[in-house]
Scaffold this motif. Structure first.
Motif, PDB file in Angstrom:
ATOM      1  N   VAL A  86       0.822  -1.205   0.000  1.00 29.69           N
ATOM      2  CA  VAL A  86       0.000   0.000   0.000  1.00 29.69           C
ATOM      3  C   VAL A  86       0.860   1.260   0.000  1.00 29.69           C
ATOM      4  O   VAL A  86       1.643   1.489   0.927  1.00 29.69           O
ATOM      5  N   ASN A  87       0.693   2.063  -1.051  1.00 32.76           N
ATOM      6  CA  ASN A  87       1.272   3.400  -1.060  1.00 32.76           C
ATOM      7  C   ASN A  87       0.125   4.411  -0.956  1.00 32.76           C
ATOM      8  O   ASN A  87      -1.048   4.032  -0.840  1.00 32.76           O
ATOM      9  N   GLN A  88       0.452   5.699  -0.998  1.00 38.20           N
ATOM     10  CA  GLN A  88      -0.578   6.712  -0.817  1.00 38.20           C
ATOM     11  C   GLN A  88      -1.630   6.664  -1.915  1.00 38.20           C
ATOM     12  O   GLN A  88      -2.829   6.817  -1.662  1.00 38.20           O
ATOM     13  N   ALA A  89      -1.187   6.434  -3.145  1.00 38.90           N
ATOM     14  CA  ALA A  89      -2.137   6.400  -4.256  1.00 38.90           C
ATOM     15  C   ALA A  89      -3.139   5.262  -4.098  1.00 38.90           C
ATOM     16  O   ALA A  89      -4.344   5.434  -4.354  1.00 38.90           O
ATOM     17  N   LEU A  90      -2.655   4.097  -3.674  1.00 40.02           N
ATOM     18  CA  LEU A  90      -3.568   2.969  -3.475  1.00 40.02           C
ATOM     19  C   LEU A  90      -4.533   3.259  -2.337  1.00 40.02           C
ATOM     20  O   LEU A  90      -5.741   2.961  -2.430  1.00 40.02           O
ATOM     21  N   ALA A  91      -4.036   3.829  -1.246  1.00 40.90           N
ATOM     22  CA  ALA A  91      -4.896   4.152  -0.111  1.00 40.90           C
ATOM     23  C   ALA A  91      -6.024   5.088  -0.516  1.00 40.90           C
ATOM     24  O   ALA A  91      -7.194   4.880  -0.165  1.00 40.90           O
ATOM     25  N   GLU A  92      -5.687   6.122  -1.266  1.00 40.96           N
ATOM     26  CA  GLU A  92      -6.697   7.082  -1.692  1.00 40.96           C
ATOM     27  C   GLU A  92      -7.680   6.459  -2.673  1.00 40.96           C
ATOM     28  O   GLU A  92      -8.889   6.728  -2.616  1.00 40.96           O
ATOM     29  N   ALA A  93      -7.179   5.601  -3.557  1.00 38.72           N
ATOM     30  CA  ALA A  93      -8.049   4.944  -4.527  1.00 38.72           C
ATOM     31  C   ALA A  93      -9.021   3.984  -3.848  1.00 38.72           C
ATOM     32  O   ALA A  93     -10.199   3.911  -4.222  1.00 38.72           O
ATOM     33  N   LEU A  94      -8.551   3.246  -2.836  1.00 43.34           N
ATOM     34  CA  LEU A  94      -9.428   2.317  -2.133  1.00 43.34           C
ATOM     35  C   LEU A  94     -10.486   3.078  -1.340  1.00 43.34           C
ATOM     36  O   LEU A  94     -11.664   2.692  -1.330  1.00 43.34           O
ATOM     37  N   ALA A  95     -10.095   4.161  -0.673  1.00 42.58           N
ATOM     38  CA  ALA A  95     -11.076   4.969   0.060  1.00 42.58           C
ATOM     39  C   ALA A  95     -12.151   5.491  -0.883  1.00 42.58           C
ATOM     40  O   ALA A  95     -13.351   5.474  -0.562  1.00 42.58           O
ATOM     41  N   GLN A  96     -11.755   5.940  -2.057  1.00 41.95           N
ATOM     42  CA  GLN A  96     -12.700   6.449  -3.043  1.00 41.95           C
ATOM     43  C   GLN A  96     -13.631   5.335  -3.523  1.00 41.95           C
ATOM     44  O   GLN A  96     -14.849   5.539  -3.656  1.00 41.95           O
ATOM     45  N   ALA A  97     -13.063   4.164  -3.792  1.00 32.05           N
ATOM     46  CA  ALA A  97     -13.869   3.042  -4.276  1.00 32.05           C
ATOM     47  C   ALA A  97     -14.893   2.604  -3.242  1.00 32.05           C
ATOM     48  O   ALA A  97     -16.046   2.292  -3.577  1.00 32.05           O
ATOM     49  N   LEU A  98     -14.493   2.571  -1.977  1.00 31.78           N
ATOM     50  CA  LEU A  98     -15.412   2.152  -0.918  1.00 31.78           C
ATOM     51  C   LEU A  98     -16.509   3.185  -0.685  1.00 31.78           C
ATOM     52  O   LEU A  98     -17.651   2.833  -0.382  1.00 31.78           O
TER      53      LEU A  98
END
Length: 254
Positions: A27-39
């Motif tokens: 998990v990097n920052q981009a993945l964290a932000e993308a997962l939060a957005q998807a959820l």
């Protein structure tokens, strides 16, 4: 949606794939932000009833991207925490489909999910103490609620792995599948859940997730506050009518 998270739907089921296979989906920052957005999108879409979270490349997630960490990156989202999930999981059900390794933050992501389906050769661990870190993304908070105290303590203090069959025998994993077939098994479980009334499913999840911290004297009062709107819903009437008419119910989520 960012490339770090792949999304697709099968009917009312949303499939989310952690997509950094070259880094074992760390998990990097981009993945964290993308997962939060998807959820957030998942919770807001009335046509989606359940989601499955998996990883690309035969690995669920290796945890935090340590290379990014050494550069000062902290892959967290305000209000949602590490990976955009651990502090604020979705209100709707979420199944983790674990192939390969779910370690460190990857294990903590899986623990944030409501159900876990794992490959026979899947492995889980909280190895943070071996790296001078602490499993502070929910691992130390959730694991003792899922496993016996002394076993949770052993895993946290040694950093040792636990395999999927043993995890299943202890109730940590719901279902075991052959390697490569975990997503299919998770989708089968998701399909069974998606057939049920969405308001009732979300209320049931919320009660199970939250009631452990409720004072004993207020258990039923707090439960009633969540249940009463469901009992008064149109779906509750539809469920009763469908039963009487011997047909499948048509849920509307209202």
């Amino acid at each position: 949606m960012a490339d770090e998270i792949l999304t697709r739907t099968e009917g009312a089921v949303l499939i989310l794939t952690l997509n950094r296979p070259e880094a074992r989906n760390a998990v990097n920052q981009a993945l964290a932000e993308a997962l939060a957005q998807a959820l957030a999108h998942y919770d807001a879409d009335p046509n989606l009833r359940i989601a499955v979270l998996t990883g690309a490349g035969g690995c669920f997630c290796a945890g935090m991207d340590l290379k990014a960490f050494t550069r000062g990156e902290r892959p967290s989202v305000p209000g949602a925490g590490f990976a955009g999930i651990v502090e604020r999981p979705p209100a709707k059900p979420l199944i983790a489909a674990v192939e390969g390794y779910a370690v460190a933050g990857g294990f903590e992501i899986a623990l944030s999910c409501d159900l876990i389906v794992a490959a026979e050769n899947a492995r889980f661990a909280l190895p943070e103490v071996r790296r001078g870190l602490v499993a502070a993304a929910g691992g130390l908070l959730r694991l003792p609620r899922r496993l016996p105290y002394h076993l949770a303590m052993e895993l946290a203090l040694t950093g040792d792995t636990i395999d999927a069959p043993r995890a299943a025998s202890l109730g940590l994993v719901n279902r075991i599948a052959p390697p490569g077939e975990t997503l299919a098994a998770a989708l089968k479980l998701a399909a069974a859940i998606s057939e049920n009334a969405p308001l009732a499913v979300m209320a049931s999840k919320r009660i199970i997730a939250e009631s452990g911290s409720w004072p004993t004297e207020s258990l039923f009062t707090r439960q009633a506050a969540i249940v009463d709107p469901v009992v008064k819903s149109e779906d509750a009437q539809e469920g009763a009518r469908a039963f009487a008419e011997k047909r499948a119910p048509l849920w509307r989520g209202v």
